[in-house]
Scaffold this active site. Structure first.
Site, short mmCIF file in Angstrom:
data_model
loop_
_atom_site.label_atom_id
_atom_site.label_comp_id
_atom_site.label_asym_id
_atom_site.label_seq_id
_atom_site.Cartn_x
_atom_site.Cartn_y
_atom_site.Cartn_z
N HIS A 153 -3.35 7.09 2.21
CA HIS A 153 -3.76 5.78 1.69
C HIS A 153 -5.18 5.50 2.14
O HIS A 153 -5.51 5.66 3.32
CB HIS A 153 -2.80 4.71 2.19
CG HIS A 153 -3.27 3.32 1.96
ND1 HIS A 153 -3.74 2.89 0.73
CD2 HIS A 153 -3.39 2.26 2.79
CE1 HIS A 153 -4.11 1.62 0.83
NE2 HIS A 153 -3.90 1.22 2.07
N CYS A 159 0.81 -1.22 0.00
CA CYS A 159 0.00 0.00 0.00
C CYS A 159 0.84 1.27 0.00
O CYS A 159 0.33 2.35 -0.32
CB CYS A 159 -0.95 0.00 1.20
SG CYS A 159 -2.07 -1.42 1.24
N ASN A 199 -10.13 -0.25 -0.35
CA ASN A 199 -8.66 -0.20 -0.30
C ASN A 199 -8.11 -0.78 -1.60
O ASN A 199 -8.22 -1.98 -1.84
CB ASN A 199 -8.17 -1.00 0.91
CG ASN A 199 -6.66 -0.95 1.07
OD1 ASN A 199 -5.93 -0.58 0.17
ND2 ASN A 199 -6.20 -1.37 2.24
#
Length: 324
Positions: free
Chosen positions: A251, A118, A281
């Site tokens: 993020h 990520c 996500n």
């Protein structure tokens, strides 16, 4: 070839691509023990996009890249560096960036992947910035692209509801330093947390992979601290404070994490770009997707200070400060 005078890495255009199929929380509730209320309350997620069976990571990447080039009003022949941040490559090798290069019709130039889960986009931005400032390239294409749906255990409600597929891209060019561009980036990692967020198998977007495994509470706890600290350290390094920040683009993992990071930095929610409700996500794609969303809505404007921050498996983490 080295620059004759100081340059900055300036973002000229952003692009985004999401697969056609959007899966809402209610649809997931048909196959696993969950509900829209349960997911939304704990994560802020309402839906995620899932790649079609014949869509690979490079297919998503090329769509986002074309849109970024169009936004930058730059021809593909101008690109002399391609970096793809991904944890779900088309194949174990070669690099998905080379598949992207071929599909775009770009000329021969360095093309490689960055894998920091990520945190991949922030890591990729640091690499691109260093190469541009060193004169190793003039105009770069940086893409974050993921097909995380291929590595999810769709019976594990603690993880499968959290992730989606997508791609975001930016075109970055070395320009004489006039205050715009990437001001600073800070990166870090701590491998002692390796087994708190990992995939128990190989890598690829063809279905022959393991599944994502996560210790959610530990990830949450570390994410808030590492992401907020990374932003603070990055700003400190260039003599700025959070009061100078116009937009935080974190993020997009979980709304609770983003809210907590904002609070630690003293930033109100109206200064935080949030797309997790629509995208879930998307790992390395989440920051460039959020950037494209903020630019497209006219929120992020020239001259503003934008802070990026992320944490991913490894653990890896980092932050960037950009004068838009």
């Amino acid at each position: 070839m080295f620059p004759s005078r100081p340059v900055r890495s300036v973002i000229l255009g952003t692009g985004a691509y999401l697969p056609e199929r959007a899966v809402g929380n209610d649809e997931l509730a048909l196959t696993i023990d969950t509900s829209d209320a349960w997911i939304a309350e704990r994560t802020g997620i309402r839906q995620r996009h899932i790649a079609a069976a014949d869509e690979r990571t490079s297919d998503l990447a090329v769509q986002a890249a074309r849109r970024a080039l169009e936004a930058a009003d730059m021809p593909v022949r101008s690109i002399d560096l391609i970096v793809c941040a991904t944890s779900t490559p088309d194949n174990t090798f070669p690099a998905t960036a080379t598949a992207l290069q071929h599909k775009l019709g770009a000329r021969a130039c360095p093309a490689f992947d960055v894998q920091a889960v990520c945190s991949g986009f922030v890591y990729g931005l640091s690499v691109v910035d260093a190469m541009l400032r060193a004169g190793q390239a003039t105009t770069a294409l940086l893409v974050g692209a993921e097909t995380f749906s291929r590595i999810l255990d769709w019976q594990d409600r603690g993880t499968c509801v959290l992730f989606g597929d997508g791609a975001g891209a930016v075109v970055i060019r070395a320009e004489p330093d006039q205050g715009r561009g990437v001001l600073a980036t800070r990166l870090a990692a701590d491998g002692s947390h390796y087994e708190q967020l990992y995939v128990d198998g190989g890598a690829g977007s063809d279905g022959r992979v393991g599944h994502l495994r996560m210790q959610g509470r530990e990830v949450f706890r570390h994410a808030v601290g590492t992401m907020s600290n990374a932003v603070q350290e990055t700003l400190d390094g260039v003599g700025l404070t959070t009061d100078d920040v116009d937009w935080l683009v974190p993020h997009q993992a979980n709304r609770r994490i983003m809210d907590a990071v904002g609070r630690k930095l003293g930033l109100t929610p109206d200064r935080v770009i949030c797309t997790v409700d629509r995208h879930a996500n998307t790992s390395a794609a989440s920051i460039p997707l959020a950037l494209a969303d903020g630019v497209g809505k006219g929120l992020i404007r020239p001259g503003q200070l934008v802070a990026l921050t992320a944490m991913g498996g490894g653990f890896t983490w980092g932050a960037s400060a950009i004068r838009w």
